[in-house]
Design a protein around this motif. Structure first.
Motif, PDB file in Angstrom:
ATOM      1  N   ARG A  84       0.870  -1.055   0.233  1.00 18.27           N
ATOM      2  CA  ARG A  84       0.040  -0.080   0.123  1.00 18.27           C
ATOM      3  C   ARG A  84       0.487   1.054  -0.321  1.00 18.27           C
ATOM      4  O   ARG A  84       2.075   1.582   1.273  1.00 18.27           O
ATOM      5  CB  ARG A  84      -1.124   0.000   1.184  1.00 18.27           C
ATOM      6  CG  ARG A  84      -1.477   0.921   1.511  1.00 18.27           C
ATOM      7  CD  ARG A  84      -3.119   1.336   0.306  1.00 18.27           C
ATOM      8  NE  ARG A  84      -3.789   2.433   0.391  1.00 18.27           N
ATOM      9  CZ  ARG A  84      -5.064   2.844   1.223  1.00 18.27           C
ATOM     10  NH1 ARG A  84      -5.456   1.399   2.133  1.00 18.27           N
ATOM     11  NH2 ARG A  84      -4.962   3.875   0.926  1.00 18.27           N
ATOM     12  N   ASP A 131      -5.818   6.772   0.409  1.00 18.03           N
ATOM     13  CA  ASP A 131      -6.775   6.501  -0.442  1.00 18.03           C
ATOM     14  C   ASP A 131      -7.355   8.033  -1.402  1.00 18.03           C
ATOM     15  O   ASP A 131      -7.890   8.184  -2.061  1.00 18.03           O
ATOM     16  CB  ASP A 131      -8.734   6.509   0.778  1.00 18.03           C
ATOM     17  CG  ASP A 131      -8.331   5.636   1.729  1.00 18.03           C
ATOM     18  OD1 ASP A 131      -7.987   4.625   1.322  1.00 18.03           O
ATOM     19  OD2 ASP A 131      -9.093   5.582   2.335  1.00 18.03           O
ATOM     20  N   GLN A 148      -5.109   8.299  -3.507  1.00 16.51           N
ATOM     21  CA  GLN A 148      -5.405   6.486  -4.855  1.00 16.51           C
ATOM     22  C   GLN A 148      -6.269   7.396  -5.906  1.00 16.51           C
ATOM     23  O   GLN A 148      -6.789   7.054  -7.255  1.00 16.51           O
ATOM     24  CB  GLN A 148      -6.014   5.506  -3.690  1.00 16.51           C
ATOM     25  CG  GLN A 148      -4.763   4.320  -3.756  1.00 16.51           C
ATOM     26  CD  GLN A 148      -5.284   3.183  -2.791  1.00 16.51           C
ATOM     27  OE1 GLN A 148      -6.305   3.023  -2.666  1.00 16.51           O
ATOM     28  NE2 GLN A 148      -4.788   2.441  -2.209  1.00 16.51           N
ATOM     29  N   GLU A 151      -6.018   7.230  -9.826  1.00 11.61           N
ATOM     30  CA  GLU A 151      -7.572   6.772 -10.983  1.00 11.61           C
ATOM     31  C   GLU A 151      -8.299   7.769 -11.545  1.00 11.61           C
ATOM     32  O   GLU A 151      -8.541   7.994 -12.915  1.00 11.61           O
ATOM     33  CB  GLU A 151      -8.947   5.832  -9.686  1.00 11.61           C
ATOM     34  CG  GLU A 151      -8.071   4.869  -8.747  1.00 11.61           C
ATOM     35  CD  GLU A 151      -9.382   4.801  -7.829  1.00 11.61           C
ATOM     36  OE1 GLU A 151     -11.059   5.893  -8.101  1.00 11.61           O
ATOM     37  OE2 GLU A 151      -8.836   3.846  -6.800  1.00 11.61           O
ATOM     38  N   HIS A 184      -1.103  -4.474  -3.029  1.00 12.80           N
ATOM     39  CA  HIS A 184      -1.718  -3.813  -2.711  1.00 12.80           C
ATOM     40  C   HIS A 184      -3.527  -3.129  -2.390  1.00 12.80           C
ATOM     41  O   HIS A 184      -2.627  -1.850  -2.346  1.00 12.80           O
ATOM     42  CB  HIS A 184      -1.584  -2.975  -4.473  1.00 12.80           C
ATOM     43  CG  HIS A 184      -0.756  -2.964  -5.507  1.00 12.80           C
ATOM     44  ND1 HIS A 184      -0.040  -4.145  -5.959  1.00 12.80           N
ATOM     45  CD2 HIS A 184       0.048  -1.811  -5.313  1.00 12.80           C
ATOM     46  CE1 HIS A 184       1.409  -3.684  -6.215  1.00 12.80           C
ATOM     47  NE2 HIS A 184       1.703  -2.796  -5.927  1.00 12.80           N
ATOM     48  N   HIS A 185      -4.170  -4.416  -2.944  1.00 17.68           N
ATOM     49  CA  HIS A 185      -5.375  -4.023  -1.963  1.00 17.68           C
ATOM     50  C   HIS A 185      -5.812  -2.755  -2.263  1.00 17.68           C
ATOM     51  O   HIS A 185      -6.210  -2.407  -1.018  1.00 17.68           O
ATOM     52  CB  HIS A 185      -4.725  -4.339  -0.502  1.00 17.68           C
ATOM     53  CG  HIS A 185      -4.074  -5.487   0.612  1.00 17.68           C
ATOM     54  ND1 HIS A 185      -5.146  -6.670   0.678  1.00 17.68           N
ATOM     55  CD2 HIS A 185      -2.825  -5.491   0.421  1.00 17.68           C
ATOM     56  CE1 HIS A 185      -3.887  -7.673   0.690  1.00 17.68           C
ATOM     57  NE2 HIS A 185      -2.864  -7.108   1.343  1.00 17.68           N
ATOM     58  N   TRP A 186      -6.000  -2.983  -4.007  1.00 15.60           N
ATOM     59  CA  TRP A 186      -6.685  -2.468  -4.335  1.00 15.60           C
ATOM     60  C   TRP A 186      -7.790  -1.947  -5.494  1.00 15.60           C
ATOM     61  O   TRP A 186      -6.738  -2.579  -6.649  1.00 15.60           O
ATOM     62  CB  TRP A 186      -5.586  -0.320  -4.918  1.00 15.60           C
ATOM     63  CG  TRP A 186      -6.174   0.470  -5.415  1.00 15.60           C
ATOM     64  CD1 TRP A 186      -7.360   0.741  -5.478  1.00 15.60           C
ATOM     65  CD2 TRP A 186      -5.068   1.359  -5.865  1.00 15.60           C
ATOM     66  NE1 TRP A 186      -7.621   2.490  -6.114  1.00 15.60           N
ATOM     67  CE2 TRP A 186      -5.488   2.805  -6.293  1.00 15.60           C
ATOM     68  CE3 TRP A 186      -3.654   1.628  -5.701  1.00 15.60           C
ATOM     69  CZ2 TRP A 186      -5.208   3.694  -6.721  1.00 15.60           C
ATOM     70  CZ3 TRP A 186      -2.905   2.863  -6.467  1.00 15.60           C
ATOM     71  CH2 TRP A 186      -3.798   4.032  -6.529  1.00 15.60           C
ATOM     72  N   ASP A 187      -9.064  -2.181  -5.390  1.00 11.90           N
ATOM     73  CA  ASP A 187      -9.534  -3.085  -6.293  1.00 11.90           C
ATOM     74  C   ASP A 187      -9.753  -1.982  -8.095  1.00 11.90           C
ATOM     75  O   ASP A 187      -9.421  -3.270  -8.683  1.00 11.90           O
ATOM     76  CB  ASP A 187     -10.805  -3.102  -5.801  1.00 11.90           C
ATOM     77  CG  ASP A 187     -11.764  -3.897  -4.583  1.00 11.90           C
ATOM     78  OD1 ASP A 187     -10.624  -4.685  -4.279  1.00 11.90           O
ATOM     79  OD2 ASP A 187     -12.706  -3.641  -3.853  1.00 11.90           O
ATOM     80  N   TYR A 218      -7.039  -0.764  -9.331  1.00 11.70           N
ATOM     81  CA  TYR A 218      -5.852  -0.490  -9.588  1.00 11.70           C
ATOM     82  C   TYR A 218      -5.828  -1.967  -9.889  1.00 11.70           C
ATOM     83  O   TYR A 218      -5.504  -2.323 -10.846  1.00 11.70           O
ATOM     84  CB  TYR A 218      -5.000  -0.704  -8.485  1.00 11.70           C
ATOM     85  CG  TYR A 218      -2.915  -0.564  -8.893  1.00 11.70           C
ATOM     86  CD1 TYR A 218      -2.538   0.239  -9.172  1.00 11.70           C
ATOM     87  CD2 TYR A 218      -2.650  -2.008  -8.439  1.00 11.70           C
ATOM     88  CE1 TYR A 218      -1.542  -0.288  -9.367  1.00 11.70           C
ATOM     89  CE2 TYR A 218      -1.488  -2.294  -8.626  1.00 11.70           C
ATOM     90  CZ  TYR A 218      -0.774  -1.131  -9.405  1.00 11.70           C
ATOM     91  OH  TYR A 218       0.700  -1.202  -9.224  1.00 11.70           O
TER      92      TYR A 218
END
Length: 283
Positions: A115, A119, A122, A126, A146-149, A151
């Motif tokens: 990460r 937020d 990110q 986006e 990364h735990h970032w949908d 991405y």
């Protein structure tokens, strides 16, 4: 004598337990990231006027491919000198704000793991991509840390599973996809030999144009180790290793190759990165 042997046995047992616990902690951190701090101060940008600007972002909070990151920077800078680009290198996330991202034609996640943005940052990236910007990811930028949908969906279109462990690095013939864009097809070799840590994903990348692939049936794909017993599969005969996608009005480009500094010494690989950048910043 028995007392000494008992002490030795307990000492060895304690060391084994400690090593196992450290290994488990390391694997957890690789997948979920190490303690994170987010930089929020906006940097002072000094970009050359009338040159496409590239943001080369190499921050890591997961596994760090340090040698590859270090090897990549002078090579990408040489590409910039050749093609008339400006490269801004940083590991500070403060630049990820709408105002400053708008000054770049391309953002490269250069083996960035874990990460790395908060937020708000990110969301800024986006919007940047969906409004017409470009995002490129190299190797570790595609792992599952990364735990970032957004991405995962828009850079990869698939989910990372594992990489081979025995052996970790393997030689394979890298093949150009027949349907690749003509702008890339004429500038990329049809086949070349790569020696890399071949990432295995659960599925073929969705809504993507594959650029390069290997024959996954000609490598040993198993990633099983200790408690992991379900990582003994590959991606089959058509195993993508570079592809691109669209995201709103923007573009993304990803290659799972690039684990080590030796990969950057391969002219075919550095050419792929150069052509990927040119494709990404083209109107």
């Amino acid at each position: 004598m028995k007392r000494v042997l008992k002490i030795i046995a307990w000492t060895i047992f304690g060391l084994v337990i400690s090593l196992f616990a450290l290994g488990a902690l390391f694997m957890y951190k690789v997948q979920n990231g190490f303690p994170v701090s987010y930089e929020t101060e906006k940097p002072v940008l000094k970009l050359t006027a009338n040159q496409p600007a590239i943001l080369l972002f190499s921050k890591t909070t997961g596994f760090r491919h340090g040698e590859s990151i270090d090897a990549s920077k002078p090579i990408i800078q040489a590409m910039a000198n050749k093609n008339g680009w400006t490269v801004y290198e940083t590991e500070e996330g403060g630049v990820f704000n709408e105002e400053q991202l708008a000054q770049f034609k391309l953002v490269i996640f250069n083996n960035s793991t874990g990460r790395v943005l908060n937020d708000e940052q990110q969301t800024a990236l986006e919007k940047y991509v969906e409004n017409g910007g470009s995002l490129m990811g190299i190797h570790g930028a595609g792992d599952n840390s990364h735990h970032w949908d957004w991405y995962v969906a828009n850079l990869l279109g698939t989910t990372f599973s594992h990489h081979p462990l025995n052996p970790q690095f393997q030689k394979a013939q890298v093949h150009l996809e027949a349907s690749v864009d003509s702008s890339l097809q004429t500038k990329l070799p049809v086949t070349w030999e790569g020696n890399d840590e071949w990432y295995v994903f659960f599925d073929q990348p969705k809504d993507a144009q594959v650029v390069y692939y290997i024959d996954g049936e000609k490598i040993l794909p198993s990633g099983n180790m200790l408690w992991m017993k379900d990582k003994n599969f590959g991606m089959g005969k058509h195993h993508p290793v570079a592809w691109h996608k669209t995201a709103g009005k923007g573009k993304t480009f990803y290659t799972s190759m690039g684990h080590s500094k030796e990969v950057w010494a391969n002219p075919a690989y550095s050419n792929l990165i150069e052509q990927g950048i040119l494709w990404s910043i083209a109107q």
